[in-house]
Design an enzyme around this catalytic site. Structure first.
Site, PDB file in Angstrom:
ATOM      1  N   HIS A  69       0.841  -1.203   0.000  1.00  0.00           N
ATOM      2  CA  HIS A  69       0.000   0.000   0.000  1.00  0.00           C
ATOM      3  C   HIS A  69       0.872   1.248   0.000  1.00  0.00           C
ATOM      4  CE1 HIS A  69       0.976  -0.750   4.153  1.00  0.00           C
ATOM      5  NE2 HIS A  69       0.587   0.456   4.484  1.00  0.00           N
ATOM      6  N   ARG A  70       2.105   1.100   0.465  1.00  0.00           N
ATOM      7  CA  ARG A  70       3.135   2.129   0.322  1.00  0.00           C
ATOM      8  C   ARG A  70       4.341   1.442  -0.303  1.00  0.00           C
ATOM      9  NH1 ARG A  70      -0.354   4.957   1.883  1.00  0.00           N
ATOM     10  NH2 ARG A  70      -0.569   6.163   3.805  1.00  0.00           N
ATOM     11  N   LYS A  74       9.589  -2.702   2.769  1.00  0.00           N
ATOM     12  CA  LYS A  74      10.837  -2.563   3.520  1.00  0.00           C
ATOM     13  C   LYS A  74      10.966  -3.652   4.560  1.00  0.00           C
ATOM     14  CE  LYS A  74      14.380   0.169   4.366  1.00  0.00           C
ATOM     15  NZ  LYS A  74      15.211  -1.032   4.543  1.00  0.00           N
ATOM     16  N   LYS A  98       4.725  -2.230  11.800  1.00  0.00           N
ATOM     17  CA  LYS A  98       5.777  -1.394  12.378  1.00  0.00           C
ATOM     18  C   LYS A  98       5.871  -0.056  11.641  1.00  0.00           C
ATOM     19  CE  LYS A  98       9.333  -4.079  13.196  1.00  0.00           C
ATOM     20  NZ  LYS A  98      10.646  -4.778  13.164  1.00  0.00           N
ATOM     21  N   ASP A 103       4.753   5.840  11.325  1.00  0.00           N
ATOM     22  CA  ASP A 103       4.572   6.735  10.174  1.00  0.00           C
ATOM     23  C   ASP A 103       5.757   6.741   9.229  1.00  0.00           C
ATOM     24  OD1 ASP A 103       2.006   7.682  10.366  1.00  0.00           O
ATOM     25  OD2 ASP A 103       2.537   9.178  11.867  1.00  0.00           O
ATOM     26  N   LYS A 110      10.266  -8.911   4.149  1.00  0.00           N
ATOM     27  CA  LYS A 110      11.346  -9.529   4.920  1.00  0.00           C
ATOM     28  C   LYS A 110      11.997 -10.613   4.084  1.00  0.00           C
ATOM     29  CE  LYS A 110      12.994  -9.237   9.176  1.00  0.00           C
ATOM     30  NZ  LYS A 110      12.839  -8.025  10.011  1.00  0.00           N
ATOM     31  N   SER A 367      16.368   3.699   8.841  1.00  0.00           N
ATOM     32  CA  SER A 367      16.482   3.234   7.448  1.00  0.00           C
ATOM     33  C   SER A 367      15.752   4.191   6.515  1.00  0.00           C
ATOM     34  CB  SER A 367      15.862   1.843   7.284  1.00  0.00           C
ATOM     35  OG  SER A 367      16.774   0.844   7.665  1.00  0.00           O
TER      36      SER A 367
HETATM   37  N1  GLU Z   1      15.497  -5.711  10.360  1.00  0.00           N
HETATM   38  C1  GLU Z   1      15.037  -4.541  11.021  1.00  0.00           C
HETATM   39  C2  GLU Z   1      13.645  -4.757  11.578  1.00  0.00           C
HETATM   40  O1  GLU Z   1      13.236  -5.860  11.823  1.00  0.00           O
HETATM   41  C3  GLU Z   1      15.176  -3.298  10.181  1.00  0.00           C
HETATM   42  C4  GLU Z   1      14.371  -3.240   8.934  1.00  0.00           C
HETATM   43  C5  GLU Z   1      14.693  -2.072   8.017  1.00  0.00           C
HETATM   44  O2  GLU Z   1      15.452  -1.195   8.426  1.00  0.00           O
HETATM   45  O3  GLU Z   1      14.191  -2.074   6.900  1.00  0.00           O
HETATM   46  O4  GLU Z   1      12.933  -3.841  11.866  1.00  0.00           O
END
Ligand code: GLU
Length: 475
Positions: A69-70, A74, A98, A103, A110, A367
């Protein structure tokens, strides 16, 4: 494939979904939208051969894309001998929630590779990582616009640099190639403060908790963070930085540290930095001076304390040990340290839990800053630092000439100093964690059906994600 954790226990992804279901029912979300949010959208599995010494080995890896959706989606890439598909899907889902909670405008993803990194040389790991990256790029799950990995368990700056370099060689025309992965070394487009970010975020979240008298009271605690007795599980990247900051800046007492091969206890407090140094030198926690060593480290999770911080693996508190947990506050620095079944048991006890999807969001928050830095091709603070310093200098000169007094050196230094990248990253992270905490705390107070922080955090996340589905429709 849904791998069960152990006899009749829910799998990791089932466990996450069941926790999310509580939030869905608290807000009475339409079941269609709820399913759209919960479903993992894409799962890519790769198997690839790499010649290691004299033989060819086949490696298995995954990249799960939970939501788009975005964009980009990540989430980190995990290297572990026991990583599996269900785990990667569960962790991708956690990334979706998360990002929404803090935001950060990303979807959730993952990756995982079945490997024991300690069995390979640096060069071998480089070959394997570059090959894995090529497989992910070819399948469209690694690019600055659509899917951006980061470090996770078993990976770090080094692997991220290899991944970025592999992408750059395949897409030299992509001016934003550096944004294809975050958590890179600073010399390769990384951002200052990313390595410590998750741990620092954990501490910011704890400090914010202790600014809310009602929340402190409802957890059966009083006062501030200073002097609290803390049990910390895991001295990896997250646990180590959390521990060092608590130890050095907050005067909280880390009375026990749990590691893979046992635990250390000292009621006067353990020096986290020295313990980590000891582990690096001796490859074990056993034998650290001035502490009682306990072989069965997991038992120490059950020790009476003010705050328990699981910062290691998922499924550490299960239905087997949940009944014995005696802390007042659990800070979930790891992803998924408490299973759904254990959570059901803990909910009946006077234990407050600050959930993973909020507590450890500092990593992905920084990040996000790194990704923006890469897209803007400039370090934060580069344009304004000296200008701000000059303005501060003028201010001091004006005050001194008006009052006919000279300012003490420390005030002069504070006012004159312009913010550099690390200052800005820390300030952005602190602000992010504080705002998210307030939103979660407000959600918990506003809805009588919500008693715990986990459900409140998922309500905050789901409201935001559902909004984006409802605004644009599902096509
Ligand atoms: N692996 C980290 C997490 O579980 C960082 C993920 C990220 O920075 O994209 O939140």
């Amino acid at each position: 494939m849904q791998k069960k954790q152990n006899n009749n226990s829910l799998s990791f992804s089932e466990s996450v979904n069941r926790m999310v279901d509580r939030a869905i029912s608290a807000i009475g979300l339409d079941p269609g939208v709820a399913n759209a949010i919960k479903t993992c959208q894409t799962l890519v599995q790769v198997k690839f051969p790499v010649q290691i010494r004299d033989k060819i080995e086949i490696f298995t890896g995954w990249r799960a894309v939970h939501s788009t959706h975005r964009l980009p989606a990540k989430g980190g890439i995990r290297y572990a001998p026991i990583v599996n598909q269900d785990e990667v899907e569960a962790l991708a889902a956690l990334m979706t929630y998360k990002c929404a909670i803090v935001d950060v405008p990303f979807g959730g993803s993952k990756g995982g590779l079945v490997i024991d990194p300690s069995k390979y040389t640096r060069d071998e790991l480089q070959t394997i990582t570059r090959r894995f990256a090529r497989e992910l790029i070819r399948r469209g799950v690694l690019s600055p616009a659509t899917n951006v990995p980061a470090p996770d368990m078993g990976t770090g700056e080094r692997e991220m640099a290899w991944i970025a370099d592999t992408y750059k060689h395949l897409h030299p025309e992509d001016i934003n190639y550096a944004a294809c992965v975050t958590g890179k070394p600073v010399a390769h487009g990384g951002i200052r403060g990313r390595v410590e970010a998750t741990g620092r975020g954990v501490v910011y979240c704890m400090r914010e908790f202790f600014r809310h008298p009602n929340d402190i009271k409802s957890a059966g605690l009083d006062g501030g963070l200073g002097g609290k007795r803390i049990v910390l599980q895991g001295l990896g990247n997250v646990g180590y930085h959390t521990g060092v900051l608590l130890d050095e800046e907050d005067e909280a007492k880390i009375v026990a540290i749990i590691e893979k091969d046992g635990a250390l206890i000292n009621e006067n407090g353990l020096p986290v930095e020295k313990v980590r140094q000891y582990i690096t030198e001796n490859k074990t926690i056993k034998g650290f001076p001035d502490a009682t060593y306990v072989k069965d480290g997991k038992r120490v999770l059950e020790m009476e304390c003010d705050i328990l911080i699981p910062a290691a693996m998922e499924a550490q508190i299960t239905k087997e040990n949940a009944e014995n947990i005696k802390t007042k506050l659990i800070i979930e620095a790891a992803n998924g340290p408490i299973t759904f079944e254990a959570d059901e048991i803990l909910r009946k006890k006077p234990i407050t839990i600050l959930p993973d999807a909020f507590v450890n969001a500092g990593g992905v928050t920084v990040s996000y800053f790194e990704w923006i830095r890469n897209l803007s091709h400039i370090r934060f603070g580069r344009m304004e630092k000296r200008f701000d310093e000059l303005r501060g200098q003028h201010m001091i000169t004006a005050i001194e000439s008006l009052t006919q007094q000279s300012a003490p050196d420390w005030i002069r230094d504070e006012i004159i100093r312009g913010a550099d990248e690390l200052d800005l990253v820390r300030s952005g992270l602190d602000d992010t964690m504080r705002l998210a905490y307030r939103e979660i705390s407000a959600a918990r107070n506003e809805n009588v059906k919500i008693k715990d922080f986990r459900t409140a955090a998922y309500v905050v996340a789901i409201n935001k994600i559902a909004r984006s589905y409802l605004d644009i429709g599902v096509y």
